[in-house]
Design an enzyme around this catalytic site. Structure first.
Site, PDB file in Angstrom:
ATOM      1  N   ASP A 130      -1.746 -18.604   2.878  1.00  0.00           N
ATOM      2  CA  ASP A 130      -2.641 -19.465   2.088  1.00  0.00           C
ATOM      3  C   ASP A 130      -3.232 -20.577   2.951  1.00  0.00           C
ATOM      4  OD1 ASP A 130       0.032 -20.143   2.160  1.00  0.00           O
ATOM      5  OD2 ASP A 130       0.148 -20.900   0.116  1.00  0.00           O
ATOM      6  N   LYS A 175       4.069 -14.828   4.448  1.00  0.00           N
ATOM      7  CA  LYS A 175       4.434 -15.677   3.307  1.00  0.00           C
ATOM      8  C   LYS A 175       5.965 -15.625   3.224  1.00  0.00           C
ATOM      9  CE  LYS A 175       3.185 -18.059  -0.416  1.00  0.00           C
ATOM     10  NZ  LYS A 175       2.376 -19.288  -0.424  1.00  0.00           N
ATOM     11  N   ASP A 189      -6.093  -7.016   4.589  1.00  0.00           N
ATOM     12  CA  ASP A 189      -7.211  -6.532   3.788  1.00  0.00           C
ATOM     13  C   ASP A 189      -8.012  -7.716   3.244  1.00  0.00           C
ATOM     14  OD1 ASP A 189      -8.891  -5.029   2.254  1.00  0.00           O
ATOM     15  OD2 ASP A 189      -7.367  -4.252   0.892  1.00  0.00           O
ATOM     16  N   TYR A 210       0.811  -1.213   0.000  1.00  0.00           N
ATOM     17  CA  TYR A 210       0.000   0.000   0.000  1.00  0.00           C
ATOM     18  C   TYR A 210       0.846   1.266   0.000  1.00  0.00           C
ATOM     19  CZ  TYR A 210      -3.941  -3.007   0.675  1.00  0.00           C
ATOM     20  OH  TYR A 210      -4.884  -3.976   0.492  1.00  0.00           O
TER      21      TYR A 210
END
Ligand code: NAI
Length: 335
Positions: free
Chosen positions: A203, A170, A227, A123
């Protein structure tokens, strides 16, 4: 008396903020609202999407209630939502996701707290075309912001009797960026041994959330995963119409729902004001108006449990106005 900055927003924003203001009035709350436009409306009128006067008002009042603001896709103005969070250093995005009495959903027993880092990651808006056909979008992760949000998550867990913080990452792929986020969370966790700590790859988390969401407690996430996972979690408890949020900084707080401007239902009197109302109740708690917040919450619960008047997203046929009328009547009846 409180003075609070109000950003009605666009799309369904003006409809849901009007609903909240009516319910607050019915509850007899003494609030002076300083109303400001932002986003596309402000840009068209004043050529500025985030007016300085608006930021000054929030800095002065310390608290704002905000409707959603549209961000054009792949063109146009940059996100005012992101701009506001950065300008006021609203570094923590807090989103409680819980089953509501009377709202049927796929799961029961969901009681999750999402703590989303709110100032950096992808962002940052730092993007450029390297050569035609190749674009680079920079994902910024700093030790300072990662440590600050981890400290917020653990402090929140302690203050609210939460047993566990799960950091989401991740770092198997983004070894440096998500690795730094994770290492910062680990460091902070070692200073808070009374709250248990674990980690999930984002995930795998998504799979586990749609199978057993009741097994999670406080989720600590970098901005982008936060988000996406927020909307997923909203889907677990009845949808975007019922999940509130707060953008918190050291100095100021801006309360807004998780949902966006919902252009598909805007100006049709169909939006569910519950998510913004619950955000506004978080705001009342923040302001120390606990009794009023509890009274409005009880009125909302009464209407949802009775079930006859509910908006279309919750399987009903009521308009925004009819639902708001019902909550106002319940608040007045409790007074
Ligand atoms: P959205 O959250 O506006 O809508 C997604 C779906 O949920 C739509 O079908 C909508 O009708 C439904 N929905 C959302 N809120 C609802 C409510 N209160 N009652 C009933 N149904 C509701 O997401 P979308 O369509 O991806 O984004 C629309 C615009 O909103 C975009 O420009 C986006 O950038 C902006 N946005 C702004 C946010 C903010 O101001 N903080 C947050 C998220 C998106």
């Amino acid at each position: 008396m409180h003075t609070i900055t109000l950003i009605p927003g666009d799309g369904i924003g003006p409809e849901v903020t009007a609903a909240v203001l009516r319910i607050f009035k019915a509850a007899g709350l003494d609030i002076e609202w300083e109303r400001y436009e932002a986003g596309l409306i402000a840009f068209e009128r004043y050529k500025r999407s985030l007016p300085v006067e608006l930021l000054d008002s929030i800095r002065r009042n310390k608290v704002a209630l905000k409707g959603p603001l549209t961000t054009p896709i792949a063109e146009g103005i940059t996100s005012v939502n992101v701009g506001l969070r950065k300008a006021l250093e609203l570094y923590a995005n807090l989103r409680p996701v819980r089953n509501l009495a009377g709202v049927e959903s796929r799961f029961t027993g969901v009681d999750l707290i999402i703590v989303r880092e709110n100032t950096e990651d992808l962002y940052s808006g730092l993007e450029h075309e390297v050569v035609p056909g190749v674009v680079e979008s920079l994902k910024i992760i700093t030790e300072r912001a990662s440590t600050r949000i981890a400290e917020f998550a653990f402090a929140y867990a302690k203050a609210h009797g939460r047993a566990r913080v799960t950091a989401i990452h991740k770092a198997n792929i983004m070894k440096l960026g998500d690795g730094l986020f994770l290492e910062s969370a680990r460091k902070v966790s070692r200073e808070h041994t009374d709250v248990s700590y674990d980690e999930r790859i984002v995930d795998a988390l998504c799979m586990q959330l749609v199978m057993a969401p009741e097994t999670f407690d406080v989720l600590l996430l970098p901005n982008l995963y936060g988000d996406i996972v927020s909307d997923l979690c909203a889907g677990l408890v009845g949808g975007l119409g019922v999940v509130p949020g707060a953008n918190l900084g050291g100095d100021c707080a801006v309360f807004e729902a998780v949902h966006g401007s919902a252009p598909d239902i805007a100006n049709k009197n169909l939006a569910n004001p519950t998510a913004l109302l619950l955000s506004a109740l978080m705001m009342l708690d923040h302001l120390g108006e606990r009794e009023a917040a509890a009274r409005i919450r009880a009125a909302l619960d009464e209407v949802l449990v009775a079930g006859a008047i509910r908006t279309r997203d919750l399987g009903g046929t009521a308009s925004t106005t009819e639902f708001t009328d019902a909550v106002c009547r319940a608040v007045e009846g409790s007074g």
